[in-house]
Design an enzyme around this catalytic site. Structure first.
Site, PDB file in Angstrom:
ATOM      1  N   LYS A   1       0.847  -1.191   0.000  1.00 48.28           N
ATOM      2  CA  LYS A   1       0.000   0.000   0.000  1.00 48.28           C
ATOM      3  C   LYS A   1       0.884   1.243   0.000  1.00 48.28           C
ATOM      4  O   LYS A   1       1.775   1.382   0.847  1.00 48.28           O
ATOM      5  CB  LYS A   1      -0.886  -0.046   1.247  1.00 48.28           C
TER       6      LYS A   1
HETATM    7  O1  G3P Z   1      -9.051   2.203   4.529  1.00 43.43           O
HETATM    8  C1  G3P Z   1      -8.781   3.484   5.012  1.00 43.43           C
HETATM    9  C2  G3P Z   1      -9.449   3.648   6.315  1.00 43.43           C
HETATM   10  O2  G3P Z   1      -8.861   2.864   7.293  1.00 43.43           O
HETATM   11  C3  G3P Z   1      -9.611   5.030   6.776  1.00 43.43           C
HETATM   12  O3  G3P Z   1     -10.778   5.024   7.486  1.00 43.43           O
HETATM   13  O4  G3P Z   1     -12.420   5.838   9.065  1.00 43.43           O
HETATM   14  O5  G3P Z   1      -9.978   6.429   9.342  1.00 43.43           O
HETATM   15  O6  G3P Z   1     -11.342   7.437   7.517  1.00 43.43           O
HETATM   16  P1  G3P Z   1     -11.141   6.260   8.405  1.00 43.43           P
END
Ligand code: G3P
Length: 218
Positions: A87
């Site tokens: 990634k």
């Molecule tokens: O896959 C990306 C994710 O982990 C981010 O999620 O909820 O931190 O915006 P969030």
């Protein structure tokens, strides 16, 4: 649409995997930190532990932000297990690194994508996946699902093979909206996946079936 779980928590990964519908896992440095995983070797061991639970792609994110560092880290991560997808953040050195990894047959997930232009660069570099962040766009009163749809349409129009992996999914409704715009993958918290099961008519119907069965069978 494929389902990935977006966590580094092993018990949640096991639980999702045991449902039999899990296609992969995504992690990021914040999710690893949340589980208290520190140090390069511990992180590597944790990725291998995840790969040993799930038979599917597991995204492991580089920490470096310069080209040479990303290449070194990504090559090490890719050697850990055949399911590892490296990634890489959507920055100039990241796009260059994705191009390099593509040439070496190392699969990549271009992360932190917030615009169709970024998604175009990721696809041109040969990324296996592109990760538009739905929830974080919604957080700033933009439309995360609309971006997912735009990227799906662009890739389809130009014939790019890069898969659209909707990330930063926060709710069950986001998953349904990802289906509606044709995302290839949604990576979700376990709670959002389990939310798909909820329907009061299922609960009422099941209770009635059990009641009628007991009336006759005791
Ligand atoms: O896959 C990306 C994710 O982990 C981010 O999620 O909820 O931190 O915006 P969030």
């Amino acid at each position: 649409m494929k389902f990935f779980i977006d966590t580094a928590n092993l018990s949640q990964i096991r639980e999702a995997n045991e449902m039999g519908v899990l296609d992969g896992v995504t992690t990021n440095p914040s999710l690893m930190a949340k589980e208290g995983i520190k140090g390069v070797e511990n992180c590597k061991k944790h990725y291998v532990d995840i790969c040993n639970i799930v038979d599917g792609d597991v995204s492991a994110e580089v920490i470096s932000t310069d080209y040479e560092g990303m290449i070194k880290e990504g090559e090490e991560l890719a050697k850990l297990h055949s399911n590892i997808v490296v990634k890489v953040p959507c920055i100039a050195d990241g796009i260059k690194a994705i191009k390099y990894f593509t040439g070496k047959g190392i699969r990549t997930n271009c992360t932190l994508v917030f615009s169709p232009g970024q998604a175009l660069l990721a696809a041109k570099a040969g990324a296996t996946y592109v990760s538009p962040f739905v929830g974080r766009l919604d957080d700033i009163t933009s439309d995360g699902i609309e971006l997912v749809g735009k990227i799906v349409d662009m890739y389809s129009f130009y014939g790019f093979q890069t898969q659209v992996l909707a990330a930063s999914i926060r709710t069950t409704q986001h998953i349904i909206q990802c289906i509606e715009v044709g995302a290839d993958v949604a990576t979700c918290p376990l709670s959002a996946i389990k939310g798909l099961l909820n329907h009061p008519l299922t609960d009422i119907g099941l209770a009635k079936f059990m009641e009628d069965y007991k009336k006759v069978n005791g």
